[in-house]
Write an enzyme that holds these catalytic residues in place. Structure first.
Site, PDB file in Angstrom:
ATOM      1  N   LYS A   1       0.852  -1.196   0.000  1.00 30.25           N
ATOM      2  CA  LYS A   1       0.000   0.000   0.000  1.00 30.25           C
ATOM      3  C   LYS A   1       0.887   1.245   0.000  1.00 30.25           C
ATOM      4  CE  LYS A   1      -4.000   1.837   2.556  1.00 30.25           C
ATOM      5  NZ  LYS A   1      -4.873   1.638   3.726  1.00 30.25           N
TER       6      LYS A   1
ATOM      7  N   SER B   1      -9.636   1.429   2.453  1.00 30.07           N
ATOM      8  CA  SER B   1      -8.797   2.210   1.579  1.00 30.07           C
ATOM      9  C   SER B   1      -7.689   1.411   0.901  1.00 30.07           C
ATOM     10  CB  SER B   1      -8.168   3.355   2.369  1.00 30.07           C
ATOM     11  OG  SER B   1      -7.336   2.844   3.402  1.00 30.07           O
TER      12      SER B   1
ATOM     13  N   SER C   1      -9.725  -0.824   6.707  1.00 35.14           N
ATOM     14  CA  SER C   1      -9.162  -0.693   5.356  1.00 35.14           C
ATOM     15  C   SER C   1      -8.455  -1.909   4.784  1.00 35.14           C
ATOM     16  CB  SER C   1      -8.214   0.489   5.300  1.00 35.14           C
ATOM     17  OG  SER C   1      -8.966   1.653   5.125  1.00 35.14           O
TER      18      SER C   1
HETATM   19  N1  GLN Z   1     -13.142   3.803   5.895  1.00 32.11           N
HETATM   20  C1  GLN Z   1     -12.523   4.186   7.124  1.00 32.11           C
HETATM   21  C2  GLN Z   1     -12.121   5.638   7.076  1.00 32.11           C
HETATM   22  O1  GLN Z   1     -12.272   6.235   6.060  1.00 32.11           O
HETATM   23  C3  GLN Z   1     -11.335   3.317   7.410  1.00 32.11           C
HETATM   24  C4  GLN Z   1     -10.093   3.709   6.726  1.00 32.11           C
HETATM   25  C5  GLN Z   1      -8.900   2.900   7.106  1.00 32.11           C
HETATM   26  O2  GLN Z   1      -9.020   1.863   7.754  1.00 32.11           O
HETATM   27  N2  GLN Z   1      -7.732   3.408   6.760  1.00 32.11           N
HETATM   28  O3  GLN Z   1     -11.686   6.181   8.054  1.00 32.11           O
END
Ligand code: GLN
Length: 480
Positions: free
Chosen positions: A79, A154, A178
């Protein structure tokens, strides 16, 4: 069967036994990437020359009879919010578009020492803020099972690259789901470790108290192999536990007690809950004892998560002033404040929204009303979970309450977007480990089973995940 389809464990075996060379394997993967990337868009940077070079060096090592490490030759995507020395780490943001780290994250050092080959950096929502990978400067990553749909986020690039057979496995980061969300949407396995099990040194921070780096793979076994390499104390991250380095294994255990969180299934799409009840039946048939349980304060979990996450994000993102890191913007003609404001206007809309909300909930008039309350909910939730873990070995439910939706469907409605995180944020707020394993398909689209365990009870969680995987035998790769 082409070698790019092999799981990580099979790659290590194949290379060590000289069935094929690491160079052949990596070259085949790049051909595959060339073919499917125009459809999937999982990568933001490819590391072809260095990847091939490392493969050749590994082949020589093997020819010379030298030791080659537990992940020898395994191709990984990483990532793009995890620092890789000499390789761009953009966080899919204009603010870091030309940032080349001078050091490797601890997880990267450990993976390389174990023989893994990093073939590129994977797409994400800007600074890991999102659930679909649509908030990326590089465009959305598409779901390999249906390219008109989101990959989840994400870490969408991580999960999609694994599902689309562009690499064997990947690393993502999980602040509120994410790793698990895209794993569920793309029908691969994704694990969020207990807070403190894996070093965050070199992970670009979004919300420090919630996040962990976690592996994504096509099988529970592959995820275990990677976790075994990256887990354990790091002197550069004092939130890591300094107990002895754990080693996880695959073992079949019978008679485990499973609690099915009823609030999770009640709130889910009917197609999703049906699959989860079916998964519970499968576990029962394998000798587990399943019961429905209640987690009442889950109703406050999302509000608590988005308060704490945005508060921490507003502080973390304050460092991007285009002076220490940044892009090309001539300071000529600006005084300090206007330069700073102009530079920071280059954050995407979602990142800006979070900076504003986060600053608001921390401001003196509202701190007690929002930030403090959010922490009270966090403690409450943790107590409820701890009580449940006295009676159950693991808790299960859907990873995502809905099926992968169309690209663009939720992008204009932040609340609707945040709602999809309802089942994943609990593990982050409580620091507990959670994994998403493919459960099957509803309307032809992937559904993920989420399994959570008590802190540092990864082995128990993996036992259930492995048991389920072996019994459910879910189809692994889409046609692309
Ligand atoms: N969807 C969640 C957010 O936008 C989780 C994101 C993540 O785990 N990095 O905060």
């Amino acid at each position: 069967m082409p070698i790019y389809t092999l799981e990580a464990g099979q790659v290590v075996q194949g290379i060590k036994s000289k069935e094929f060379s690491a160079e052949e394997y990596i070259s085949q993967l790049f051909e595959r990437i060339e073919k499917v990337e125009p459809k999937v868009n999982a990568f933001v940077t490819l590391n072809k020359e260095e990847g091939l070079d490392r493969a050749r060096r590994l082949d020589k090592k093997i020819r010379d009879g030298e030791q080659s490490g537990p992940l020898a030759g395994v191709a990984l995507s990483i990532k793009d919010n995890i620092c890789t020395k000499g390789m761009k780490t953009t966080c899919s943001s204009k603010m870091l578009e030309s940032y080349i780290p001078a050091y490797d994250a601890t997880v990267i050092k450990r993976l390389m020492a174990a023989g893994a080959i990093i073939i590129g950096k994977a797409n994400l929502d800007e600074f890991a803020m999102g659930s679909t990978t649509e908030f990326s400067r590089h465009g959305p990553t598409r779901n390999p099972w249906d390219i008109s749909r989101v990959s989840g986020g994400s870490s969408g690039g991580s999960a999609a690259s694994v599902a689309a057979l562009e690499c064997a496995a990947s690393l993502g980061s999980d602040t509120g789901g994410s790793v698990r969300c895209p794993a569920s949407f793309c029908s691969v396995v994704g694990l969020k470790p207990t807070y403190g099990l894996v070093s965050r040194f070199g992970l670009v921070s979004y919300a420090n108290s919630l996040e962990q780096i976690g592996p994504v793979g096509r099988t529970v076994s592959d995820v275990v192999s990677i976790l075994n390499v990256i887990a354990g104390f790091d002197e550069n991250d004092h939130t890591t536990t300094n107990s002895s380095k754990p080693t996880y294994s695959l073992q079949e255990r019978k008679g485990l007690r499973v609690g099915l969180i009823k609030e999770f299934t009640e709130g889910a799409d009917p197609g999703v809950s049906k699959m989860i009840y079916k998964a519970a039946e499968t576990l029962e048939k394998q000798g587990c004892k399943c019961e429905e349980v209640s987690l009442p304060s889950v109703q406050y979990a999302l509000a608590s998560y988005y308060t704490i996450a945005t508060a921490e994000a507003s502080s973390n993102l304050a460092r991007y002033d285009n002076i220490r890191y940044g892009f090309d913007m001539n300071p000529e003609g600006y005084e300090w404040n206007s330069y700073f404001a102009r530079a920071r206007s280059n954050f995407g809309d979602e990142a800006k929204r979070r900076i504003i909300v986060g600053s608001y909930v921390l401001s003196s008039g509202y701190y007690g009303k929002y930030y403090l309350k959010a922490h009270q909910v966090r403690s409450l939730l943790k107590r409820e979970m701890e009580t449940l873990f006295k009676k159950y070995d693991v808790l299960i439910g859907p990873t995502m309450p809905i099926l992968p939706f169309k690209i663009g469907e939720r992008i204009d409605d932040p609340l609707k977007m945040y709602l999809v995180d309802i089942d994943t944020v609990v593990a982050n707020l409580t620091g507990m480990p959670a994994i998403s394993v493919p459960a099957g398909f509803a309307d032809g689209l992937p559904v993920g089973l989420q399994i959570m365990a008590d802190q540092f009870a990864e082995q128990t969680m993996l036992d259930v995940a492995y048991l389920f995987e072996q019994a459910a035998k879910v189809q692994r790769s889409p046609e692309l």
